[in-house]
Design an enzyme around this catalytic site. Structure first.
Site, PDB file in Angstrom:
ATOM      1  N   ASP A  88       0.362  -0.782  -5.010  1.00  0.00           N
ATOM      2  CA  ASP A  88      -0.777  -0.644  -5.487  1.00  0.00           C
ATOM      3  C   ASP A  88      -0.818   0.709  -6.280  1.00  0.00           C
ATOM      4  O   ASP A  88      -1.478   1.034  -7.282  1.00  0.00           O
ATOM      5  CB  ASP A  88      -2.010  -0.581  -4.688  1.00  0.00           C
ATOM      6  N   ASN A  89      -0.162   1.520  -5.954  1.00  0.00           N
ATOM      7  CA  ASN A  89       0.446   2.882  -6.435  1.00  0.00           C
ATOM      8  C   ASN A  89       1.599   3.550  -6.076  1.00  0.00           C
ATOM      9  O   ASN A  89       2.265   2.960  -5.073  1.00  0.00           O
ATOM     10  CB  ASN A  89      -0.700   3.815  -6.356  1.00  0.00           C
ATOM     11  N   CYS A 103      -5.547   3.572  -4.845  1.00  0.00           N
ATOM     12  CA  CYS A 103      -5.709   2.075  -4.342  1.00  0.00           C
ATOM     13  C   CYS A 103      -6.814   1.288  -5.003  1.00  0.00           C
ATOM     14  O   CYS A 103      -6.438   0.363  -5.518  1.00  0.00           O
ATOM     15  CB  CYS A 103      -5.811   2.362  -2.818  1.00  0.00           C
ATOM     16  N   HIS A 122     -10.832  -3.221  -0.171  1.00  0.00           N
ATOM     17  CA  HIS A 122     -11.015  -1.954  -0.763  1.00  0.00           C
ATOM     18  C   HIS A 122     -11.697  -2.108  -2.016  1.00  0.00           C
ATOM     19  O   HIS A 122     -11.689  -0.956  -2.968  1.00  0.00           O
ATOM     20  CB  HIS A 122      -9.675  -1.384  -0.867  1.00  0.00           C
ATOM     21  N   ASP A 157       0.758  -1.236  -0.047  1.00  0.00           N
ATOM     22  CA  ASP A 157       0.248  -0.073   0.140  1.00  0.00           C
ATOM     23  C   ASP A 157       1.069   1.473   0.067  1.00  0.00           C
ATOM     24  O   ASP A 157       1.525   1.542   1.052  1.00  0.00           O
ATOM     25  CB  ASP A 157      -1.081   0.102   1.089  1.00  0.00           C
ATOM     26  N   ASP A 158       0.667   2.005  -1.210  1.00  0.00           N
ATOM     27  CA  ASP A 158       1.613   3.304  -1.097  1.00  0.00           C
ATOM     28  C   ASP A 158       3.214   2.960  -1.158  1.00  0.00           C
ATOM     29  O   ASP A 158       3.837   4.131  -0.783  1.00  0.00           O
ATOM     30  CB  ASP A 158       1.126   4.222  -0.266  1.00  0.00           C
TER      31      ASP A 158
END
Length: 525
Positions: free
Chosen positions: A287-288, A77, A140, A37-38
């Site tokens: 995810d990004n 996300c 999510h 995540d991030d």
């Protein structure tokens, strides 16, 4: 949460070095996708992070294959996760909004929509070959009952449907529930504590134990498994367990990365202890891009790339990526193949021997790139990467060239209030604070010479004209053939929030929500 952790902790088989299992048929390898995540491209030592605090991920790369040109499908996300599990761009699977032009959207708990039953997710297809699938961590893709993982092919789930924002006043907004399979077992900031002051939380350790326990159980049952491991400690508000707090030279975010790295090391070591490492394909990515707008203590590094999360510049969409499969993937190899998170869908189906569904897919099968024994061991060099922001195609990459058809970082209003998606990286005419269209004369960069997207190629040059002639028909064909799905991220409603999830009655955790009053969600960027 400590008592809950104890009840989920694996005891005997983690301490016994003699544990082993006979591998299942090699034609159906186990599949583990680790989606962070991030985490940014520049957060791994193997990608040049100077603190060198990811020894396990660096070792994973040394034993496997590194993908320097790996992309997410969206710089945010929820859409990127939907793209991974469907193999389709968010504009095809419905994870976008039409409430504003080129707006990023996701699934906060007031979101009405989610992943629809029209979409076929990876675990549902893997069932055809007897796979047992589990998601650990952040889902999510919608939190209402019909959108949850067990309704879309997963057999097991331990984690949460939304980000770990909070704590909230339960009379106005409920804290996010944590699920064990189909029922909640508590809420963030209540049974599952996150101390925003100190940054301490044991959630990553819980997610690690869940992964190790599932792997062990499946190895004994000799059933192939799919594990989707999605911890979220590196997303704001960043957290780590007590053992890791204060260890990193990079602050609290670095502590969280070190704990993730340690967990990855434990999972790979556990596969070897069980004797199933040569029958388990593992892929690590994010995810990004890093959320650089959150500041250095709450976000990571995108290396040499421009901007970060929320943007379609390289920092928002190019991700760290490592593939690992001892005995199958050449050790210490690097593939410069342009590749995407959607490729994991097609690649997983290929590894499992499952035919792809009869629908348009945006992911490619990477097995010819990954496997030295593949009869077509060659690079799939000629494929485009499409950079979407909401409903708008913003840019396209082919080979080393990237053409921007629209540019935007974030609005002047946000920027002047202190929200900066590109801190210290303002490029005049590129990181624009109003939406700028360049369709008739796209801004083109050579990402080999200029990975930071600083020096546009002159429109008067022969190079520019040659690249434009190559790009134009690719973009036209894509847009002409595109059939967008109905947007799922348009409507919000306070009544849709996590007031009374399944299982709340047993815990006495049900809350009364307001009457339904839906509205069009507002997406500022």
């Amino acid at each position: 949460m400590d008592e809950f952790l104890k009840s989920f902790t694996i005891i005997s088989f983690l301490t016994c070095g003699c544990v082993s299992a006979t591998p299942v048929n090699a034609s159906t390898p186990n599949i583990i996708i680790m989606l962070m995540d991030d985490i940014g491209w520049g957060d791994l030592g193997v990608f040049g992070q100077p603190s060198k605090e990811t020894p396990n991920l660096d070792r994973m790369a040394a034993q496997g294959m590194l993908f320097p040109n790996f992309y997410t499908a969206n710089p945010l996300c929820s859409p990127s996760r939907a793209a991974l599990l469907t193999g389709r761009l968010p504009v095809r699977n419905g994870f976008y909004t039409t409430n504003g032009h080129a707006r990023n959207a996701y699934t906060p708990q007031e979101m009405v929509g989610g992943i629809t039953s029209d979409e076929i997710l990876l675990p549902r297809l893997l069932k055809k070959k007897g796979y047992v699938s589990k998601i650990v961590g952040k889902w999510h893709l919608g939190h209402r009952p019909k959108f949850l993982p067990l309704e879309h092919g997963f057999d097991q789930w331990f984690g949460a449907p939304n980000c770990h924002f909070g704590p909230y006043n339960s009379s106005k907004r409920p804290n996010i529930p944590v699920y064990n399979n189909s029922e909640m077992v508590g809420r963030y900031y209540e049974e599952f504590q996150i101390n925003k002051t100190t940054g301490e939380s044991n959630l990553t350790q819980l997610y690690l134990q869940e992964a190790l326990g599932f792997i062990h159980h499946q190895s004994l049952s000799r059933q192939p498994f799919f594990l989707y491991w999605a911890p979220d400690s590196t997303h704001y508000p960043v957290y780590a367990s007590k053992r890791f707090l204060g260890r990193s030279n990079r602050g609290r975010y670095g502590d969280a990365v070190m704990e993730i790295d340690d967990s990855v090391g434990q999972i790979l070591s556990w596969l070897s202890t069980l004797g199933i490492e040569q029958n388990t394909f593992v892929f690590f990515t994010s995810d990004n891009g890093a959320a650089v707008m959150s500041g250095p203590n709450e976000s990571g590094s995108n290396g040499p790339f421009l901007c970060g999360k929320e943007t379609t510049f390289e920092g928002g969409m190019r991700e760290p990526a490592v593939a690992w499969w001892p005995g199958h993937i050449p050790e210490g190899s690097v593939s410069f193949q342009l590749s995407s998170v959607m490729d994991l869908f097609s690649t997983s189906l290929s590894l499992a021997g499952v035919s792809p569904p009869n629908r348009t897919l945006d992911g490619l099968d990477l097995t010819p790139v990954l496997l030295h024994s593949h009869p077509n061991n060659t690079s799939l060099t000629d494929r485009p990467i499409f950079y979407y922001r909401g409903n708008q195609l913003m840019a396209v990459r082919i080979g080393p060239y990237k053409a921007h058809y629209w540019t935007w970082s974030n609005s002047w209003e946000e920027f002047e209030s202190g929200v900066n998606f590109c801190p210290g990286q303002e490029v005049p005419g590129v990181t624009t604070h109003t939406q700028k269209e360049h369709t008739l004369q796209p801004i083109i960069f050579h990402l080999g010479r200029d990975p930071g997207e600083i020096y546009p190629i002159s429109v008067l040059s022969m190079e520019y004209q040659t690249v434009l002639r190559r790009m134009t028909p690719v973009v036209k064909q894509h847009l002409d053939s595109l059939v967008p799905a109905a947007p799922q991220l348009n409507m919000c409603d306070l009544a849709a929030m996590n007031w009374a999830p399944a299982g709340c009655e047993k815990l006495g955790k049900c809350l009364k929500g307001p009457e339904s009053q839906p509205w069009k969600c507002e997406w500022p960027h």
